[in-house]
Design a protein around this motif. Structure first.
Motif, PDB file in Angstrom:
ATOM      1  N   LEU A 608      49.060  28.636  36.975  1.00 11.70           N
ATOM      2  CA  LEU A 608      48.907  29.383  37.141  1.00 11.70           C
ATOM      3  C   LEU A 608      49.430  30.554  37.759  1.00 11.70           C
ATOM      4  CD1 LEU A 608      45.187  28.428  37.595  1.00 11.70           C
ATOM      5  CD2 LEU A 608      45.861  29.689  35.608  1.00 11.70           C
ATOM      6  N   LEU A 609      50.061  29.955  39.276  1.00 14.87           N
ATOM      7  CA  LEU A 609      50.515  31.109  39.698  1.00 14.87           C
ATOM      8  C   LEU A 609      52.000  31.546  39.645  1.00 14.87           C
ATOM      9  CD1 LEU A 609      50.932  31.795  43.199  1.00 14.87           C
ATOM     10  CD2 LEU A 609      52.163  30.557  43.253  1.00 14.87           C
ATOM     11  N   ASN A 610      52.504  30.752  38.638  1.00 13.81           N
ATOM     12  CA  ASN A 610      53.845  31.501  37.728  1.00 13.81           C
ATOM     13  C   ASN A 610      53.111  32.501  36.872  1.00 13.81           C
ATOM     14  OD1 ASN A 610      55.273  29.846  38.688  1.00 13.81           O
ATOM     15  ND2 ASN A 610      55.237  28.448  37.705  1.00 13.81           N
ATOM     16  N   ILE A 611      52.152  31.906  35.750  1.00 17.59           N
ATOM     17  CA  ILE A 611      51.619  33.433  35.115  1.00 17.59           C
ATOM     18  C   ILE A 611      51.182  34.673  35.693  1.00 17.59           C
ATOM     19  CG2 ILE A 611      49.541  33.446  33.312  1.00 17.59           C
ATOM     20  CD1 ILE A 611      49.119  31.192  32.825  1.00 17.59           C
ATOM     21  N   ALA A 612      50.878  34.327  37.249  1.00 12.89           N
ATOM     22  CA  ALA A 612      50.433  35.440  37.613  1.00 12.89           C
ATOM     23  C   ALA A 612      51.963  36.423  37.959  1.00 12.89           C
ATOM     24  CB  ALA A 612      49.460  35.337  38.932  1.00 12.89           C
ATOM     25  N   ASN A 616      53.377  39.867  37.600  1.00 12.94           N
ATOM     26  CA  ASN A 616      53.251  40.798  39.135  1.00 12.94           C
ATOM     27  C   ASN A 616      52.090  41.334  39.830  1.00 12.94           C
ATOM     28  OD1 ASN A 616      56.011  41.779  38.951  1.00 12.94           O
ATOM     29  ND2 ASN A 616      55.472  43.087  38.209  1.00 12.94           N
ATOM     30  N   ILE A 617      51.272  40.258  39.557  1.00 17.71           N
ATOM     31  CA  ILE A 617      50.247  39.805  40.400  1.00 17.71           C
ATOM     32  C   ILE A 617      49.996  39.027  41.594  1.00 17.71           C
ATOM     33  CG2 ILE A 617      47.268  39.302  39.575  1.00 17.71           C
ATOM     34  CD1 ILE A 617      48.366  39.784  36.800  1.00 17.71           C
ATOM     35  N   LYS A 618      49.814  39.822  42.576  1.00 16.89           N
ATOM     36  CA  LYS A 618      49.032  38.769  43.999  1.00 16.89           C
ATOM     37  C   LYS A 618      48.169  37.783  43.256  1.00 16.89           C
ATOM     38  CE  LYS A 618      51.033  42.317  47.214  1.00 16.89           C
ATOM     39  NZ  LYS A 618      50.552  43.131  47.724  1.00 16.89           N
ATOM     40  N   VAL A 619      48.089  36.963  43.917  1.00 18.49           N
ATOM     41  CA  VAL A 619      47.045  35.199  43.644  1.00 18.49           C
ATOM     42  C   VAL A 619      46.606  35.373  45.295  1.00 18.49           C
ATOM     43  CG1 VAL A 619      47.176  33.436  43.122  1.00 18.49           C
ATOM     44  CG2 VAL A 619      48.591  34.590  42.066  1.00 18.49           C
ATOM     45  N   ILE A 620      44.561  34.762  44.882  1.00 20.73           N
ATOM     46  CA  ILE A 620      44.100  34.729  45.892  1.00 20.73           C
ATOM     47  C   ILE A 620      43.309  33.098  46.202  1.00 20.73           C
ATOM     48  CG2 ILE A 620      42.511  35.336  47.686  1.00 20.73           C
ATOM     49  CD1 ILE A 620      42.871  38.007  46.880  1.00 20.73           C
ATOM     50  N   ALA A 621      44.015  32.483  46.909  1.00 26.27           N
ATOM     51  CA  ALA A 621      42.900  31.439  47.246  1.00 26.27           C
ATOM     52  C   ALA A 621      42.179  31.715  48.209  1.00 26.27           C
ATOM     53  CB  ALA A 621      43.660  30.043  47.548  1.00 26.27           C
ATOM     54  N   GLU A 622      40.638  30.960  47.830  1.00 25.63           N
ATOM     55  CA  GLU A 622      39.340  31.895  47.997  1.00 25.63           C
ATOM     56  C   GLU A 622      38.869  29.948  48.036  1.00 25.63           C
ATOM     57  OE1 GLU A 622      35.920  33.486  45.791  1.00 25.63           O
ATOM     58  OE2 GLU A 622      36.683  31.717  44.168  1.00 25.63           O
ATOM     59  N   LYS A 623      37.470  30.310  48.921  1.00 25.75           N
ATOM     60  CA  LYS A 623      36.642  28.588  49.740  1.00 25.75           C
ATOM     61  C   LYS A 623      37.978  27.912  50.180  1.00 25.75           C
ATOM     62  CE  LYS A 623      32.928  29.302  46.321  1.00 25.75           C
ATOM     63  NZ  LYS A 623      32.349  28.796  45.136  1.00 25.75           N
ATOM     64  N   VAL A 624      38.760  28.681  51.156  1.00 28.00           N
ATOM     65  CA  VAL A 624      39.246  27.716  52.302  1.00 28.00           C
ATOM     66  C   VAL A 624      38.904  27.086  53.074  1.00 28.00           C
ATOM     67  CG1 VAL A 624      41.457  27.644  53.164  1.00 28.00           C
ATOM     68  CG2 VAL A 624      41.654  29.179  51.028  1.00 28.00           C
ATOM     69  N   ASP A 637      53.069  27.848  48.683  1.00 25.58           N
ATOM     70  CA  ASP A 637      53.602  29.697  48.350  1.00 25.58           C
ATOM     71  C   ASP A 637      52.124  30.350  47.943  1.00 25.58           C
ATOM     72  OD1 ASP A 637      55.658  31.134  49.142  1.00 25.58           O
ATOM     73  OD2 ASP A 637      56.685  32.223  47.061  1.00 25.58           O
ATOM     74  N   ILE A 638      50.954  30.662  48.239  1.00 26.03           N
ATOM     75  CA  ILE A 638      50.280  31.391  48.178  1.00 26.03           C
ATOM     76  C   ILE A 638      49.605  31.815  50.088  1.00 26.03           C
ATOM     77  CG2 ILE A 638      47.719  31.510  47.382  1.00 26.03           C
ATOM     78  CD1 ILE A 638      48.230  29.588  45.459  1.00 26.03           C
ATOM     79  N   ILE A 639      49.778  33.351  49.674  1.00 26.10           N
ATOM     80  CA  ILE A 639      49.102  34.036  50.854  1.00 26.10           C
ATOM     81  C   ILE A 639      48.923  34.126  51.322  1.00 26.10           C
ATOM     82  CG2 ILE A 639      52.619  33.561  51.351  1.00 26.10           C
ATOM     83  CD1 ILE A 639      51.966  36.730  50.868  1.00 26.10           C
ATOM     84  N   HIS A 640      47.983  34.611  50.817  1.00 32.04           N
ATOM     85  CA  HIS A 640      46.400  35.073  50.376  1.00 32.04           C
ATOM     86  C   HIS A 640      45.730  34.273  50.336  1.00 32.04           C
ATOM     87  CE1 HIS A 640      49.173  39.181  48.975  1.00 32.04           C
ATOM     88  NE2 HIS A 640      48.483  39.998  49.858  1.00 32.04           N
ATOM     89  N   GLN A 641      44.520  33.981  51.548  1.00 30.49           N
ATOM     90  CA  GLN A 641      43.773  32.825  51.158  1.00 30.49           C
ATOM     91  C   GLN A 641      42.402  33.691  51.609  1.00 30.49           C
ATOM     92  OE1 GLN A 641      45.595  29.134  53.291  1.00 30.49           O
ATOM     93  NE2 GLN A 641      47.339  29.391  51.975  1.00 30.49           N
ATOM     94  N   GLN A 642      41.122  32.750  51.782  1.00 34.28           N
ATOM     95  CA  GLN A 642      40.075  33.323  52.134  1.00 34.28           C
ATOM     96  C   GLN A 642      38.908  32.236  52.090  1.00 34.28           C
ATOM     97  OE1 GLN A 642      37.950  36.086  49.175  1.00 34.28           O
ATOM     98  NE2 GLN A 642      36.735  36.520  50.653  1.00 34.28           N
ATOM     99  N   GLY A 643      38.696  32.171  53.465  1.00 30.24           N
ATOM    100  CA  GLY A 643      36.923  31.484  52.988  1.00 30.24           C
ATOM    101  C   GLY A 643      36.758  30.638  54.862  1.00 30.24           C
ATOM    102  N   TYR A 644      36.381  29.761  54.948  1.00 30.16           N
ATOM    103  CA  TYR A 644      35.730  29.655  56.532  1.00 30.16           C
ATOM    104  C   TYR A 644      36.692  29.089  57.725  1.00 30.16           C
ATOM    105  CZ  TYR A 644      30.547  29.647  55.059  1.00 30.16           C
ATOM    106  OH  TYR A 644      29.480  29.936  54.366  1.00 30.16           O
ATOM    107  N   TYR A 645      38.055  29.342  56.744  1.00 30.49           N
ATOM    108  CA  TYR A 645      39.040  28.004  57.591  1.00 30.49           C
ATOM    109  C   TYR A 645      39.295  29.903  58.308  1.00 30.49           C
ATOM    110  CZ  TYR A 645      43.704  26.798  59.474  1.00 30.49           C
ATOM    111  OH  TYR A 645      44.279  26.600  60.090  1.00 30.49           O
TER     112      TYR A 645
END
Length: 655
Positions: A608-612, A616-624, A637-645
């Motif tokens: 999915l990261l390769n497709i995004a 030219n779309i940035k990828v965010i990982a949620e619920k980290v 190489d997913i540098i945008h992250q979101q979550g309780y961590y």
């Protein structure tokens, strides 16, 4: 400028130079020929005329021959005839006879010479020959002057032929160049078309053939690229098919999730066979929030897993044709064949007793609320969920903790929810919480996601969003809720410098009035647009494709950005990304959970990261939730992250 045009211009100048060169050579050769032939002609003519006149004079006496005068020559018809006959040669201009004093006794001039003049004579000068000879034994001289008129005419014809030839060669060359260029560059047009198709994510292999060796390397590169991308796309498709089973399973309890529930329900109510009744049993854990707060998230997860085991066992032992689903955090569903109410109640009693046994609080409070609704394939999904939810709401007021929808007035539950929601909207207030989406390279938030929390009028408790959202959608009030949240966020943005994301529900995207209202608000707050991100669900690109694309294009034109959340849950959403070109996609939490130990998820996320990135779309990982997940995502190489961590949602205070 087109290649064929450039070649034709080059040919034009080459042929022009060739024509000028050929014309110059022709002029030079004509001059040389004229100079040589004119002298020869003049000498020959003088000799002939002199001979004729000498013969004529020989018949006269010596005294007469010596006394030839102008009158005698001009009156002599034979002399005139001789001179006139000689001038019939159009290469002669004049013939004259002069005495010893240089006085012309007779002069004959070509009639055509005096009446016409060559056009070329003004540009090109040809030689004129003049020859003289003494007539017999007299002292009289005959002079002959050549005429270049014929040579001018000949030269003009030759130059005209050269010009016509050059024009004909140029026109034929233009046609040939156009044909050859079209034939040679046709593969390039196909290559350009194929590259555009690749840009639009059409990776169908191509077999373009090059007509010339010069373009063969380019055509070969395009063929290899499309073949490689098609192979990669097929691999991604295969991985997506493999992941469907994973994406349809709840990662915590390992039972079917909401996606599987929605597909199963649509299959039942979309059947073309005769009406067949089924039963939907909704189970809501009453104390899950309390357990999480008092005993911790791990205890809550263990409790949820225990409930899932109870429901799976009950589905196997006590229900016919049962399917068990976890549809949200503390909500479960059982779809089964219809049972008599008394048998169903016995099974519900067993389930409730089992819940009490595994409840870690053991405080005597009811562990779960259960609502039961019957449905057929003639009913809509909205009607079925409304009926089951009404039964679930009524169950909270019954001592046994369950309720059959057939035994209650459904309108009563809807009226209660409408009153609660209308009160929420009328207050024009909500607590706004924010949670940062971190950029790990900079160790700063890229933006903050906003969450709204509403309080119940009677209890003053926060209404769970898992209940509020479905009720709002069912009663067509969610656009009003989204308007309220958006308005509050706008007010806060005026006094802060945050970049924030506002969640827009699918129902609001499908609502024309809401979309027009939002565009008007953005136009009035244009200075804020560059700090606003709208988060939409990827399901919107499937169920409301045209409306979602139109909405995204309009808000991005105003300077806002788009994030597509739950990316990876719905596979058809991949095609929608190209149309809206969002700034971010947010991976589904199902993919990021325990990703450091889940190899399948790592592989799928990488795909999915390769497709995004190709778009030219940035990828965010949620619920980290922990460091291990964050490190594993960072390794991908997913540098945008979101979550309780990083941070829990906190109240957004601006004063």
């Amino acid at each position: 400028m087109k290649l064929s045009t450039q070649i034709n211009l080059g040919l034009f100048f080459i042929i022009l130079l060739a024509g000028v060169g050929a014309g110059s050579i022709e002029v030079y050769q004509t001059k040389t020929h004229v100079e040589r032939s004119a002298n020869a002609l003049a000498e020959k003519t003088v000799s002939q005329i002199a001979g004729q006149l000498s013969a004529l004079l020989s018949r006269q006496s010596p005294q007469q021959r010596s006394e030839i005068d102008e009158n005698q020559l001009s009156e002599d018809s034979l002399v005139s005839s001789i001179l006139t006959t000689a001038l019939t040669n159009d290469k002669l201009s004049t013939i004259s006879i002069e005495n010893t004093d240089g006085i012309e006794l007779v002069k004959k001039e070509s009639a055509s010479e005096s009446s016409s003049k060559s056009i070329l004579s003004n540009v090109i000068e040809l030689s004129v020959a003049q020859t003289q000879a003494v007539i017999g034994s007299t002292s009289t001289v005959i002079k002959v002057t050549s005429s270049p008129k014929t040579h001018y005419h000949f030269l003009w014809q030759q130059l005209l032929k050269i010009a016509v030839f050059c024009v004909a060669v140029y026109l034929l060359s233009v046609i040939a160049v156009m044909v050859i260029a079209n034939f040679a560059t046709r593969p390039l047009s196909k290559v350009a078309k194929k590259l555009n198709e690749i840009q639009n994510n059409d990776f169908t292999p191509s077999s373009i053939k090059s007509a010339t060796a010069d373009f063969r390397y380019l055509v070969s590169a395009a063929n290899n690229l499309s073949l490689a991308l098609e192979s990669k796309f097929q691999e991604l498709t295969r991985q997506a098919e493999q992941f469907k089973s994973v994406a349809s399973r709840d990662t915590l309890t390992k039972i079917a999730n909401r996606n599987a529930f929605d597909r199963h329900m649509k299959a039942l109510i979309g059947g073309i066979s005769g009406p067949k009744e089924h039963s939907l049993t909704l189970v809501r854990l009453a104390q899950l929030t309390t357990i999480n707060h008092k005993l911790g998230m791990l205890a809550g997860d263990n409790y949820v897993c225990g409930v899932a085991d109870v429901l799976k066992k009950a589905g196997q032992d006590n229900f016919n044709g049962a399917f068990v689903f976890r549809i949200s955090g503390g909500d479960f569903a059982i779809i089964s064949e219809v049972q008599p109410n008394d048998v169903h109640e016995e099974n519900l009693a067993l389930i409730s007793k089992s819940f009490t046994t595994i409840n870690p609080l053991r405080d005597g409070n009811k562990a779960a609320w259960i609502g039961v609704a019957r449905f057929t394939n003639s009913m809509s999904m909205k009607e079925i969920m409304e009926s089951a939810d009404s039964a679930l709401m009524a169950a909270t007021k019954r001592p046994q903790g369950w309720q059959f929808a057939s035994d209650i007035a459904q309108v009563h539950s809807n009226s209660q929810w409408r009153q609660r929601l209308e009160y929420v909207v009328s207050q024009q207030y909500a607590d706004i919480l924010i949670q940062p989406v971190m950029n790990l390279e900079r160790n700063t938030p890229s933006y903050y996601e906003t969450f709204a929390r509403f309080k119940d009028k009677q209890t003053n408790d926060v209404i769970p969003m898992s209940q509020l959202i479905p009720a709002s959608e069912r009663l067509d009030l969610i656009p009003q809720v989204d308007k309220l949240v958006t308005s509050i966020v706008f007010k806060k943005l005026k006094v802060t410098s945050h970049q924030v994301a506002i969640n827009i529900s699918n129902a609001s995207i499908a609502n024309t009035e809401f979309r027009e209202w939002l565009i008007q608000q953005l136009s009035e707050h244009e200075a804020l647009c560059h700090r606003i991100i709208f988060e939409i669900q990827d399901a919107a690109l499937i169920h409301y494709n045209e409306e979602a694309i139109s909405f995204c294009k309009r808000v991005t034109q105003l300077g806002c950005r788009i994030t597509v959340e739950h990316f990876g849950d719905n596979f058809a959403s991949l095609s929608g990304l190209r149309a809206i070109q969002p700034a971010y996609v947010k991976l589904s939490g199902r993919l990021t959970e325990s990703i450091h130990t889940n190899k399948d998820n790592q592989l799928f996320v990488s795909s999915l990261l390769n497709i995004a990135r190709s778009l030219n779309i940035k990828v965010i990982a949620e619920k980290v939730e922990n460091e291990a997940e964050s490190v594993a995502l960072n390794n991908l190489d997913i540098i945008h992250q979101q979550g309780y961590y990083f941070s829990k949602p906190a109240l957004w205070t601006v004063y």
